[in-house]
Design an enzyme around this catalytic site. Structure first.
Site, PDB file in Angstrom:
ATOM      1  CD  GLU A   1      -8.142  50.704  56.605  1.00  0.00           C
ATOM      2  OE1 GLU A   1      -7.157  51.332  57.171  1.00  0.00           O
ATOM      3  OE2 GLU A   1      -9.102  50.616  57.709  1.00  0.00           O
TER       4      GLU A   1
ATOM      5  CE  LYS B   1      -5.899  55.822  57.067  1.00  0.00           C
ATOM      6  NZ  LYS B   1      -6.337  54.861  58.090  1.00  0.00           N
TER       7      LYS B   1
ATOM      8  CB  CYS C   1      -9.798  53.689  58.373  1.00  0.00           C
ATOM      9  SG  CYS C   1     -10.175  53.157  60.180  1.00  0.00           S
TER      10      CYS C   1
END
Length: 547
Positions: free
Chosen positions: A293, A358, A417
Site C-alpha cells: 500500500e 479502497k 490494509c
C-alpha cells in the site's frame, strides 16, 4: 457484601471465587483492568490462548460479586469497562505509533490513542456487561449469558462507526491451526461466540448457591471440552494434507522504508530499491509482482516519470501496486483515493489493466473525522495527517468489494490494509462469482515495531480460512507472505540484504496455492449460523437459569 459471599461447588476453586467476588471499589476496577491487560497475550504474536480462561473466569466471578450490590448495574458496568480498558490499551498500544511519526507535532495528543481510544471502545464491553447483569444468576446460566452478550458486543464493535474488529477473541487461535478452521463454517464472529463460552466455562464450577450439584456445575465445562475436541479433530482432518500449488508465480517486494523517513528521502530512492529487486532477483515472464500500500510517495498513475521507469524494467510481467490517485472534480478541486492498480509494460501508453479504490477507510486516518462521528470536524485538525500526506481532507471511498479481473492475472479480491479485518469484504465480493485468490496490500509501518504488525497479519489470514482462497500479502515493514486457503503460511518474505541502513526491505518469490473447496461460511448458512447460535445460547441460558 464482603461477608456475604459463600462459594459452593468445586472446593479447590472456592477461595479464588470468594477472593474475586468480594472485591469492591478501586480494588475491583484495578483487578479487572489487570485481567483485561493480561488477555492481550492470548493474541498474536504470542497466541497464549489459555490465558483467556483465567481472564474470563476471573471476570465472571467478579460479576458474581457485583451482581449482589444494591447498585449492581453500575458495579457490573465498571468492572466490565475496566476489563476492556486494560485489554484495548495493551493489545492496541501500537495505535500511538502514527502520533510518533512526527512527534514534534503530534506527541502532545498521545492521550487520544492511549486513553480516549481504549476507554471509548471499552464502553461497548461495559454496556454488554450491564445488559448481561440483568439476566445474571448464580447458576451455570451465567456462562451462557456472558458468552452471548460478549459476542454481541464484539459484533457491535466490528460494525459501529464503520467498525474496528481488531483482536476478536475468535482470532486467538493460531491461524492455519486445527481450531482456527472453525472460521470456515461460521466465520470469525461465530468462532468468537464459541471461544468466549469455552474460555468462560470453568467459571461455572463455583457459584454462590447453597446446594449440592457439582455435576450440574460441570455441564458447561463438559460442553466446552466437547466443542474443543470436535473442533480440533475436524480441523486437524481438514489440514491433514498440504495444499497443491498452481503454476502462478507471485513475487513479493517491500522497500521497507521507515514511515518517518518516507517523505524525507523522497520517491526516487524508494523506486530505485524496487527496481533493484526487479532486476537483480530471480524472475520470469508471467510473474505477478506485488508492492505494498502506498509503495511510493507519489500519485503513481499520474507520474509519467515513475510509470516510464517501471515500464522499462517490468518486461513481460504484471505489477500489482498500492498508490494514491486523484480525480479532478472542478476548479482546484480533487477527490483522492487510496487505490490498488494492476499495470503491465504498456501502462504509459494504455493505462492500468485494472483499478480498485479502497472503500472501507480508516476512521480519522483516511476518512475525515467529520465523516466518522458527530462533531468530528472539531478534532480533525489535531489528528495526524492522512496517510502519505496525499489527502489532507481525507480520501473518498470506492464503490465496494469486487472481484478484480485483469489480463494475465487470475481473478482476485483486493483488500487494502484496514479492509483485511472485515470478513464481509471477500465474502461479498465472491457472491457473484468466485475469485481464485485474495490480494492484500498494507502499510504496517504505521504500526511501529510492537505487536501491531503480527496481529494484523494473523487476522488477515482468517480471511483465507473463511473463504478457502489463498492469499498473497505484502506489507511495508510488516509480514509479507503467501497463505493457502486454510490460513497456513507457505512462503514468508525474507530480508533483502542490499537495502539501505535502517530500512527493512523484504523479498519473496513462490507459487500460489490452489484454492480450497468453497466454505460453508461463503454460503448464506455461514452468516445465519452466528444468529442461530445466539438463539441457542439464549435457550441454554433460560434452561439452566435459577433464581
Amino acid at each position: 457484601m464482603k461477608d456475604g459471599v459463600r462459594s459452593h461447588g468445586f472446593t479447590a476453586l472456592g477461595p479464588l471465587h470468594e477472593a474475586f467476588a468480594r472485591l469492591t471499589g478501586w480494588a475491583a476496577a484495578g483487578t479487572a483492568f489487570l485481567l483485561g491487560a493480561f488477555s492481550a497475550v492470548a493474541f498474536a504474536p504470542f497466541h497464549f490462548s489459555a490465558v483467556l480462561v483465567i481472564s474470563f473466569t476471573g471476570l465472571v466471578w467478579m460479576l458474581d460479586g457485583a451482581r449482589g450490590h444494591r447498585r449492581w448495574g453500575r458495579a457490573v458496568f465498571l468492572r466490565t469497562w475496566a476489563f476492556g480498558v486494560g485489554f484495548f490499551l495493551i493489545s492496541m498500544h501500537w495505535t500511538a505509533a502514527p502520533f510518533l511519526v512526527e512527534p514534534e507535532k503530534y506527541a502532545i495528543f498521545l492521550w487520544m490513542p492511549l486513553i480516549l481510544l481504549p476507554a471509548g471502545m471499552a464502553l461497548i464491553w461495559g454496556a454488554a456487561g450491564a445488559m448481561a447483569g440483568a439476566f445474571w444468576s448464580a447458576s451455570p446460566s451465567r456462562v451462557f449469558v456472558f458468552a452471548l452478550f460478549f459476542s454481541l458486543a464484539e459484533f457491535v464493535r466490528g460494525h459501529l462507526f464503520g467498525g474496528f474488529p481488531w483482536n476478536l477473541p475468535g482470532t486467538t487461535w493460531v491461524p492455519g491451526g486445527a481450531l482456527s478452521q472453525a472460521a470456515s463454517i461460521g466465520g470469525v464472529y461465530w468462532l468468537t461466540l464459541l471461544t468466549v463460552f469455552v474460555m468462560a466455562a470453568p467459571a461455572a464450577l463455583v457459584d454462590t448457591r447453597d446446594m449440592r450439584g457439582l455435576a450440574v456445575r460441570m455441564m458447561p465445562v463438559f460442553g466446552a471440552g466437547i466443542l474443543v475436541a470436535l473442533g480440533w479433530a475436524w480441523g486437524a482432518q481438514r489440514i491433514a494434507e498440504p495444499s497443491p500449488l498452481s503454476d502462478t508465480q507471485i513475487v513479493l517486494m517491500d522497500s521497507g522504508v521507515p514511515q518517518d523517513k518516507k517523505w524525507e528521502v523522497g520517491p526516487d530512492p524508494i523506486l530505485n530499491e524496487y527496481i533493484k529487486m526487479m532486476t537483480t532477483e530471480e524472475g520470469a515472464p508471467g510473474d505477478i509482482i506485488l508492492w505494498p500500500e502506498g509503495a511510493i510517495p507519489v500519485n503513481l498513475l499520474q507520474d509519467p516519470n515513475a510509470i516510464d521507469i517501471i515500464d522499462a524494467y517490468l518486461g513481460p510481467r504484471v505489477l500489482i501496486a498500492g498508490t494514491t490517485r486523484y480525480e479532478i472534480t472542478g476548479d482546484d478541486a480533487r477527490d483522492y483515493f487510496n487505490s490498488l492498480t494492476v499495470i503491465d509494460q504498456s501502462a504509459a501508453r494504455s493505462g492500468p489493466l485494472a483499478l480498485y479504490d479502497k472503500h472501507r477507510l480508516v476512521p480519522f486516518g483516511e476518512l475525515a473525522a467529520a465523516e466518522v462521528i458527530p462533531f468530528g470536524r472539531y478534532i480533525s485538525g489535531i489528528l495526524p495527517g492522512a496517510m502519505q500526506r496525499m489527502a489532507t481532507d481525507g480520501f473518498k471511498p470506492g464503490p465496494g468489494p469486487a472481484v478484480i479481473y485483469a489480463d494475465n492475472v487470475p481473478p482476485f479480491v483486493a483488500m487494502i490494509c484496514y479492509e483485511g479485518l472485515f470478513p464481509s469484504i471477500p465474502r461479498n465480493a465472491n457472491l457473484n462469482g468466485r475469485a481464485d485468490w485474495l490480494v492484500l496490500i498494507s502499510n504496517d509501518a504505521w504500526f511501529g515495531g510492537g505487536m501491531g504488525p503480527a496481529q494484523h497479519y494473523a487476522q488477515n489470514r482468517y480471511r483465507a480460512i473463511e473463504t478457502g482462497l489463498p492469499m498473497a500479502r505484502v506489507a511495508s515493514r510488516g509480514a509479507s507472505g503467501i497463505v493457502d486457503g486454510y490460513g497456513r503460511e507457505v512462503l514468508r518474505g525474507t530480508p533483502y540484504a542490499s537495502a539501505p541502513e535502517g530500512w527493512s526491505a523484504a523479498y519473496g518469490r513462490g507459487r500460489l496455492p490452489v484454492p480450497a473447496e468453497e466454505t460453508i461460511y461463503q454460503h448464506r448458512i455461514g452468516i445465519i449460523l452466528f444468529w442461530l447460535s445466539i438463539c441457542l445460547f439464549a435457550g441454554l441460558a433460560f434452561a439452566s437459569w435459577r433464581r
